[in-house]
Design an enzyme around this catalytic site. Structure first.
Site, PDB file in Angstrom:
ATOM      1  N   ASP A  21     -11.549  29.485 117.055  1.00 23.25           N
ATOM      2  CA  ASP A  21     -10.742  29.385 115.633  1.00 23.25           C
ATOM      3  C   ASP A  21     -10.998  27.591 115.567  1.00 23.25           C
ATOM      4  O   ASP A  21     -10.627  27.138 116.466  1.00 23.25           O
ATOM      5  CB  ASP A  21      -9.472  29.728 115.506  1.00 23.25           C
ATOM      6  CG  ASP A  21      -9.216  29.865 113.850  1.00 23.25           C
ATOM      7  OD1 ASP A  21     -10.100  29.781 113.135  1.00 23.25           O
ATOM      8  OD2 ASP A  21      -8.088  29.906 113.659  1.00 23.25           O
ATOM      9  N   ARG A  25     -12.185  23.213 110.216  1.00 27.30           N
ATOM     10  CA  ARG A  25     -11.163  22.133 110.363  1.00 27.30           C
ATOM     11  C   ARG A  25     -11.711  20.967 111.176  1.00 27.30           C
ATOM     12  O   ARG A  25     -11.495  19.765 110.914  1.00 27.30           O
ATOM     13  CB  ARG A  25      -9.903  22.613 110.729  1.00 27.30           C
ATOM     14  CG  ARG A  25      -8.845  23.182 109.846  1.00 27.30           C
ATOM     15  CD  ARG A  25      -7.878  23.950 110.569  1.00 27.30           C
ATOM     16  NE  ARG A  25      -8.076  25.542 110.992  1.00 27.30           N
ATOM     17  CZ  ARG A  25      -7.326  25.953 111.647  1.00 27.30           C
ATOM     18  NH1 ARG A  25      -6.039  25.749 111.773  1.00 27.30           N
ATOM     19  NH2 ARG A  25      -7.763  27.294 111.991  1.00 27.30           N
ATOM     20  N   ASN A  69     -15.545  37.675 107.394  1.00 32.47           N
ATOM     21  CA  ASN A  69     -16.217  36.484 107.325  1.00 32.47           C
ATOM     22  C   ASN A  69     -17.239  36.462 106.247  1.00 32.47           C
ATOM     23  O   ASN A  69     -17.862  35.466 105.780  1.00 32.47           O
ATOM     24  CB  ASN A  69     -16.834  35.815 108.739  1.00 32.47           C
ATOM     25  CG  ASN A  69     -15.833  35.218 109.760  1.00 32.47           C
ATOM     26  OD1 ASN A  69     -16.032  35.286 110.871  1.00 32.47           O
ATOM     27  ND2 ASN A  69     -14.844  34.851 109.142  1.00 32.47           N
ATOM     28  N   TRP A  70     -17.667  37.783 106.097  1.00 24.43           N
ATOM     29  CA  TRP A  70     -18.687  38.070 105.105  1.00 24.43           C
ATOM     30  C   TRP A  70     -18.447  37.528 103.693  1.00 24.43           C
ATOM     31  O   TRP A  70     -19.109  37.517 102.731  1.00 24.43           O
ATOM     32  CB  TRP A  70     -19.162  39.586 105.006  1.00 24.43           C
ATOM     33  CG  TRP A  70     -19.890  40.083 105.989  1.00 24.43           C
ATOM     34  CD1 TRP A  70     -19.325  41.128 106.857  1.00 24.43           C
ATOM     35  CD2 TRP A  70     -21.276  39.657 106.451  1.00 24.43           C
ATOM     36  NE1 TRP A  70     -20.410  41.284 107.747  1.00 24.43           N
ATOM     37  CE2 TRP A  70     -21.567  40.402 107.670  1.00 24.43           C
ATOM     38  CE3 TRP A  70     -22.056  39.072 106.023  1.00 24.43           C
ATOM     39  CZ2 TRP A  70     -22.958  40.595 108.240  1.00 24.43           C
ATOM     40  CZ3 TRP A  70     -23.349  38.830 106.539  1.00 24.43           C
ATOM     41  CH2 TRP A  70     -23.762  39.644 107.647  1.00 24.43           C
TER      42      TRP A  70
END
EC number: 2.5.1.-
Length: 247
Positions: A21, A25, A69-70
């Site tokens: 993850d 960012r 995430n799609w």
């Protein structure tokens, strides 16, 4: 003493899972697009795979793309899929060189045909490797995986091959994508988020969690060592008391 030397190779987790993850960012902090973060994350993947294999970890599962995430912008998803294809194509030879087998879990049939083809070829080309198994969770959801297992078992019940009262936890595990693999003893999540994000919901029942504020593109071998050392300092009781473990 180097950090690697502090790792007790006699107490390694057989299976490590990673929620990678923070790519977006990381890119935003540098004024770049999200895909810049995803591309920069390849080095983190390569170092983590190499470090795990060098230590003797048997299974490494990376959460590469969730079903959620799609819903991201189409341009980002398209770029991610293309990145996946080119990365697998480039890294297959390295996997073979390091005797690492590739497997996938998830709804891979929902991936673009080009991705499916690259994955099938890489899985086939590395199928004889035995040093470590690298598992990519692609178009993956823990709830989806459990629902799939339930459907398989329900079909057997409908056909009269199985009674509902005969269903065991072992049967459920045998119908998951990770069938035949040990459950992860260690889950690493980068970026400091305190959740498991629909990842390996069944398998993480007794997994030790290691959360780091580090964003995934900055993750390197020494950070994997730190996570494993933290794991090795913990007492895994599985519902028992400390006194019971001593006996």
């Amino acid at each position: 003493m180097e950090l690697k030397e502090k790792v007790d190779i006699n107490n390694l987790p057989k299976h490590i899972a990673v929620i990678m993850d923070g790519n977006g960012r990381w890119a935003k902090q540098r004024g770049g697009l999200r895909i810049f973060g995803h591309k920069s994350a390849i080095t983190a993947v390569r170092e983590t795979v190499e470090a795990a294999a060098e230590l003797g970890v048997q299974y490494l599962t990376l959460y590469a793309f969730s079903t959620e995430n799609w819903s991201r912008p189409a341009s980002e998803v398209s770029a991610l899929m293309q990145l996946l294809v080119t990365t697998i194509r480039k890294e297959t030879a390295t996997l073979n060189k390091n005797n690492i087998r590739l497997q996938t879990i998830g709804d891979t049939e929902s991936l673009p045909k080009s991705c499916q083809q690259e994955l099938m070829e890489a899985i086939e080309m590395t199928s004889g490797n035995s040093r470590m198994t690298l598992v990519l969770a692609l178009s993956y959801s823990g709830r989806w995986e459990i629902a799939q297992a339930m459907r398989k078992l329900a079909t057997k019940v409908e056909k009269g091959e199985l009674k509902a009262t005969e269903i065991t936890e072992g049967m459920i595990a045998e119908n998951l994508g990770t069938a035949g693999m040990p459950d992860p003893e260690l889950l690493i999540r980068t970026s400091g988020e305190m959740r498991i994000s629909n990842f390996l919901l069944w398998q993480l029942a007794y997994t030790e969690l290691y959360i780091t504020e580090l964003l995934w593109p900055d993750f390197r071998k020494e950070h994997l060592y730190e996570a494993i050392i933290s794991y090795q300092r913990r007492e895994r009781r599985f519902g028992k008391t400390s006194e019971q473990l001593i006996k």
